[in-house]
Motif scaffolding. Structure first.
Motif, PDB file in Angstrom:
ATOM      1  N   ILE A   1       0.845  -0.740   0.049  1.00 52.56           N
ATOM      2  CA  ILE A   1      -0.377   0.476   0.480  1.00 52.56           C
ATOM      3  C   ILE A   1       0.927   1.055   0.227  1.00 52.56           C
ATOM      4  N   GLN A   2       2.133   0.962   0.826  1.00 48.97           N
ATOM      5  CA  GLN A   2       3.033   1.817   1.328  1.00 48.97           C
ATOM      6  C   GLN A   2       3.722   2.364  -0.725  1.00 48.97           C
TER       7      GLN A   2
ATOM      8  N   LEU B   1       0.905   4.127  -2.630  1.00 51.39           N
ATOM      9  CA  LEU B   1       0.946   5.446  -2.583  1.00 51.39           C
ATOM     10  C   LEU B   1       2.156   6.328  -2.912  1.00 51.39           C
ATOM     11  N   LYS B   2       3.422   6.051  -2.771  1.00 50.66           N
ATOM     12  CA  LYS B   2       4.603   6.818  -2.626  1.00 50.66           C
ATOM     13  C   LYS B   2       4.902   6.512  -3.535  1.00 50.66           C
TER      14      LYS B   2
ATOM     15  N   LEU C   1       1.534   5.351  -7.786  1.00 57.33           N
ATOM     16  CA  LEU C   1       0.260   6.594  -7.713  1.00 57.33           C
ATOM     17  C   LEU C   1       1.213   8.297  -8.349  1.00 57.33           C
TER      18      LEU C   1
END
Length: 144
Positions: free
Chosen positions: A53-54, A57-58, A61
């Motif tokens: 997930i990190q 997102l980092k 994305l």
């Protein structure tokens, strides 16, 4: 088990039809952006202890945002100016700008007003394309 559900001639039918029609253009832009991404960045993120997930997102994305912006730009004008999908799936009760332009040309005979609306849409599209180009230049460090 859902009962008698009406889909045709509803706002949901228009929305579903437009998503079905224009989603390939958005997917192609995002796919192109993701294929250009360096996969070693994902490996580096995992090596530095980020979970999936990190990493998304980092790393993923932010690197896919140019594709998302290009997709929005590519889909915006055809989606807003579409007149046949709302007429067919909405039964003529849902009006988009494309329906207004078509109505001005075909029914009302107001070619000047229809042309003015079309020109406004073209100017909006040109401004959006210039903004996307400037954002991409800034993100790429000014290189062409």
């Amino acid at each position: 088990g859902l009962g008698n559900q009406e889909l045709l001639y509803t706002e949901g039918a228009v929305l579903l039809g437009m998503v079905y029609n224009f989603i390939p253009f958005m997917i192609l832009q995002i796919h192109t952006s993701l294929t250009k991404m360096d996969t070693s960045l994902l490996e580096a993120s995992a090596d530095l202890g980020a979970n999936k997930i990190q990493t998304f997102l980092k790393v993923t994305l932010p690197l896919s945002l140019p594709g998302v912006i290009n997709g929005i730009t590519l889909v915006f004008l055809p989606a807003v100016s579409s007149f046949f999908i709302p007429k067919l799936l909405g039964g003529g009760q849902y009006f988009l700008i494309g329906n207004l332009i078509e109505n001005q040309f075909i029914t009302a005979g107001e070619w000047n007003f229809g042309s003015a609306i079309s020109m406004i849409m073209a100017v909006i599209m040109i401004v959006m394309m210039i903004a996307v180009r400037n954002i991409e230049k800034r993100n790429n460090g000014g290189e062409e």
